[in-house]
Design an enzyme around this catalytic site. Structure first.
Site, short mmCIF file in Angstrom:
data_model
loop_
_atom_site.label_atom_id
_atom_site.label_comp_id
_atom_site.label_asym_id
_atom_site.label_seq_id
_atom_site.Cartn_x
_atom_site.Cartn_y
_atom_site.Cartn_z
N CYS A 344 0.86 -0.79 -0.61
CA CYS A 344 0.28 0.04 -0.02
C CYS A 344 0.86 1.27 -0.54
CB CYS A 344 -0.84 0.15 1.15
SG CYS A 344 -2.16 1.08 1.28
N GLU A 345 1.80 1.11 -1.13
CA GLU A 345 2.18 2.92 -0.93
C GLU A 345 2.98 2.66 -2.53
OE1 GLU A 345 4.45 5.45 -0.73
OE2 GLU A 345 3.98 4.44 1.17
N TYR A 380 22.92 -6.02 -0.41
CA TYR A 380 22.02 -4.16 -0.34
C TYR A 380 20.08 -5.05 -0.11
CZ TYR A 380 25.87 -2.21 0.69
OH TYR A 380 27.72 -2.18 0.44
#
Length: 428
Positions: A344-345, A380
């Site tokens: 939700c972004e 990363y």
């Protein structure tokens, strides 16, 4: 890593998606590359473990004689748990940080690891903690950069290290505290083109050579990491012979300046692990927006991996190659696709540039049920994953050279997410 669609589908059926898959053969080849370029007298390699702190990866480093650069107290403890030794004879584990937070000072005191300070106040932090021993000093040499400004590790915009013109003052403070300086350190980043990297490393060695007359107890100089990995071209090769000669020459220059033996260290992170791991997701749907006055429409491939898994594209527009594996094995035409995740972004998109704009990728027309692979996710990737939206981190799988696969960390559950929550009254 060579993709095996049949194996990936079996793993998806067994472990679910998304999942991380490490290739042992690729990791060992990258370790062998670093061993080759440091195969000169007095040259030692470390692994910047922040790039990928998985115990299995650390154990491979330990077996190969690669030392560790840690950046937190817990990273030190993870390295020790994986088989590395504490203490400073030799300093197999070095703690590099600009701030001692959480358990960092306690770990330094208990395990005697070499603290590599990057901020002047850390000397007094060590004094107050009762530390007795040597230190390393991280210097900001005034130059160096990453692939974007947010990744700068040297120069005026970088928070890391002590500005080179302030070194004499730091040296006096260390002497007053009774901390012999055993190592000088800098990291200039892996953003430059290769020729620029060579020039920067040579300049760095020359700057450090000018400091040596002030440092009678110095044992080694670290030129940091910075060996690049090409995320766009998997066939690109780093000229290893040239690096080997560079590091041998830099070490000779330092020895000549000091008039005594001085070791030289490097500490790559990304180079070891970037190509060793893929993130495998599943396409759940394909949908479209249309052109209007706000801009052009796009075709979105919705996948079940998001920036909770691989945050680099959302954080600074990093590029990862993408492969679509059709569930039916069909050959499909390529079309411009935006790959987006479940969060939700609005920023949960894997195909964007460093200006945060959508950058559709030409990919085989995806369909629900296809697998989608994000390449070169070992550096990363899992290390920066999170629990945003209360999503558990995806499992890490390890592909051994004999074809066997083991799970080296399981998918997190709600219980994992809640276990740190509490209701404890504090005395204030």
């Amino acid at each position: 890593m060579t993709l095996n669609p049949e194996l990936l589908q079996k793993l998806a059926n067994t472990a679910g998606t998304p999942f991380w898959l490490y290739d042992a053969a690729t990791l060992r080849q990258r370790i062998a590359d670093i061993k080759f370029i440091t195969d000169s007298p007095g040259v030692q390699a470390r692994f910047a473990m922040k790039a990928c702190p998985a115990t299995k990866v650390l154990q491979e480093m330990q077996k190969a004689g690669i030392w560790i650069d840690a950046v937190s107290g817990n990273e030190v403890l993870r390295a020790l748990a994986a088989g590395f030794q504490g203490g400073q004879e030799p300093a197999q584990v070095c703690l590099t940080c600009d701030v001692f937070r959480d358990n960092a000072l306690d770990v330094v005191l208990k395990h005697g690891v070499l603290p590599n300070i990057g901020s002047p106040g850390q000397i007094q932090d060590l004094v107050k903690a009762g530390y007795k021993g040597a230190i390393s000093v991280r210097v900001n040499p005034g130059f160096g950069h990453g692939h974007v400004n947010a990744c700068d590790t040297g120069g005026p915009s970088s928070k890391h290290g002590i500005w080179f013109e302030d070194f004499a003052e730091i040296n006096k403070a260390a002497q007053a505290a009774g901390f012999p300086i055993h190592m000088l350190h800098a990291h200039i980043g892996s953003g430059p083109q290769f020729d620029e990297l060579v020039d920067n490393l040579t300049q760095l060695a020359e700057e450090f050579a000018s400091f040596l007359p002030q440092l009678p107890y110095l044992r080694s100089v670290s030129l940091g990491g910075g060996i690049p990995h090409n995320y766009r071209d998997p066939q690109a090769k780093v000229p290893l012979e040239r690096l080997k000669k560079l590091f041998a020459d830099c070490r000779e220059r330092l020895v000549a300046a000091a008039g005594r033996p001085i070791g030289l260290e490097i500490e790559p992170g990304r180079y070891y692990v970037a190509p060793t791991c893929i993130l495998v997701a599943k396409v759940t749907d394909v949908k479209r927006t249309r052109d209007n006055i706000k801009g052009a429409g796009a075709t979105f491939a919705m996948v079940d991996a998001g920036f909770v898994d691989l945050v680099r594209p959302a954080m600074y527009g990093s590029y990862h190659r993408i492969t679509v594996l059709p569930h039916d094995g069909a050959q499909r035409p390529e079309v411009p696709i935006v790959v987006a995740g479940p969060l939700c972004e609005s920023g949960d998109v894997f195909t964007r540039d460093d200006q945060e704009l959508l950058q559709p990728r030409d990919l085989p027309q995806p369909e629900a049920g296809d697998l989608l692979v994000l390449h070169d996710a070992g550096a990363y990737g899992y290390a920066m994953s999170s629990n945003y939206n209360s999503i558990g981190r995806a499992p890490q799988l390890w592909l051994e050279e004999d074809g066997s696969v083991q799970m080296i960390s399981r998918r997190e559950t709600l219980a994992d997410l809640l276990k740190a929550e509490c209701s404890e009254k504090l005395s204030v």
